[in-house]
Design an enzyme around this catalytic site. Structure first.
Site, PDB file in Angstrom:
ATOM      1  N   ASP A 101      30.770  47.156  70.067  1.00 57.45           N
ATOM      2  CA  ASP A 101      31.365  48.411  69.588  1.00 57.45           C
ATOM      3  C   ASP A 101      30.222  49.317  69.138  1.00 57.45           C
ATOM      4  O   ASP A 101      29.534  49.016  68.152  1.00 57.45           O
ATOM      5  CB  ASP A 101      32.308  48.154  68.404  1.00 57.45           C
ATOM      6  CG  ASP A 101      33.617  47.452  68.814  1.00 57.45           C
ATOM      7  OD1 ASP A 101      33.632  46.752  69.857  1.00 57.45           O
ATOM      8  OD2 ASP A 101      34.606  47.595  68.084  1.00 57.45           O
ATOM      9  N   LYS A 163      37.351  54.267  71.007  1.00 54.90           N
ATOM     10  CA  LYS A 163      37.826  53.773  69.703  1.00 54.90           C
ATOM     11  C   LYS A 163      37.790  54.924  68.718  1.00 54.90           C
ATOM     12  O   LYS A 163      36.817  55.683  68.693  1.00 54.90           O
ATOM     13  CB  LYS A 163      36.904  52.616  69.300  1.00 54.90           C
ATOM     14  CG  LYS A 163      37.025  52.128  67.879  1.00 54.90           C
ATOM     15  CD  LYS A 163      36.178  50.863  67.660  1.00 54.90           C
ATOM     16  CE  LYS A 163      36.063  50.510  66.192  1.00 54.90           C
ATOM     17  NZ  LYS A 163      35.253  49.313  65.936  1.00 54.90           N
ATOM     18  N   LYS A 194      41.172  51.682  71.458  1.00 45.28           N
ATOM     19  CA  LYS A 194      41.140  50.903  70.211  1.00 45.28           C
ATOM     20  C   LYS A 194      41.391  51.859  69.060  1.00 45.28           C
ATOM     21  O   LYS A 194      40.622  52.796  68.842  1.00 45.28           O
ATOM     22  CB  LYS A 194      39.795  50.172  70.045  1.00 45.28           C
ATOM     23  CG  LYS A 194      39.707  49.392  68.716  1.00 45.28           C
ATOM     24  CD  LYS A 194      38.522  48.435  68.687  1.00 45.28           C
ATOM     25  CE  LYS A 194      38.280  47.863  67.303  1.00 45.28           C
ATOM     26  NZ  LYS A 194      37.146  46.923  67.259  1.00 45.28           N
TER      27      LYS A 194
END
Ligand SMILES: O=C[C@H](O)COP(=O)(O)O
Length: 253
Positions: A101, A163, A194
């Site tokens: 991430d 995300k 996400k």
């Protein structure tokens, strides 16, 4: 098609959860506590998400499970020198990370989206092609046009997910941001979402999943394309999965 019960829905969402421990003190004890929770009576979470220095601990503890080991790089600011990010990626790979991430440079992004495309490509290559989730910090962006712009740029660079948030700024995930990111994914024709930052209740998580399901189809609510990143959601999902009442406070967007 018949609607699933709340208990069934909660079980499905447990399987889409990136169970997160990114406290500023980087405590190993907190990671151990997290690892105790990752395999529930209602199924395994999709991933644990931890600082790079805790990746090996997680990979060892979760060996034999199908739980992904996600870690964060250039977190939470998205502006550190490349050498530092490369070091974090090296630590992650050596420890057994299976997902990365990364925070994009959301401050410069709206003026220079190509830099985001380039940065994502660079991380993806350095990580040997592991799935990359690009964190856009949507709560710091001016409007949904910027959110879509950054999401499109990250997806063009090869991001596997976009995300919403780090969970470290005042505004985390919102329905508006999730909607904008879903539009960018649809326009790109590939990618997952996400939702993260401040998601604490089953009701909030279900609202995001309902939105994604309406826009992308029911099958899309699977860990391959839909994740919720949260440090304090699992307890509520378990309460609902076992047929109880929610104890969590809804975000009330
Ligand atoms: O990446 C996920 C976020 O850091 C989690 O944020 P949260 O602590 O508000 O759930």
């Amino acid at each position: 098609m018949t609607q699933p019960s709340d208990a069934e829905y909660a079980r499905k969402l447990i399987g889409c959860l990136d169970l997160t421990e990114l406290s500023d003190d980087r405590s190993a004890d907190k990671v151990d506590a997290l690892l105790e929770k990752a395999r529930t009576s209602y199924g395994q979470v999709a991933a644990v998400c931890v600082w790079p220095d805790h990746v090996r601990r997680c990979a060892t503890a979760l060996r034999g499970s199908h739980i992904h080991i996600a870690t964060v790089v250039d977190f939470p600011g998205g502006q550190q020198p490349w050498e530092d990010t490369r070091h974090e990626i090296g630590l992650a790979l050596a420890g057994g990370a299976t997902e990365i991430d990364m925070v994009v440079d959301y401050q410069r992004g709206p003026e220079d989206p190509h830099a985001i495309t380039y940065a994502v490509r660079k991380v993806k290559e350095a990580a040997g092609g592991l799935p990359v989730k690009a964190i856009l910090e949507t709560g710091m962006l001016d409007d949904t046009d910027d959110m879509q712009l950054l999401a499109g740029a990250a997806l063009s660079g090869g991001a596997d997910f976009v995300k919403t948030s780090t969970g470290k700024v005042k505004t985390g995930a919102t329905m508006e941001a999730a909607d904008a990111l879903l539009d960018a994914i649809a326009a790109n024709g590939r990618g997952g979402l996400k939702v993260s930052g401040g998601v604490r209740s089953f009701a909030d998580a279900k609202a995001y999943a309902d939105l994604a399901s309406e826009k992308m189809g029911e099958d899309w609510i699977s860990p391959k394309t839909f994740r919720i990143g949260a440090s304090s959601l699992l307890t509520d999902l378990i309460a609902i999965a076992e047929g109880g009442e929610s104890n969590a406070v809804q975000a009330g967007y």
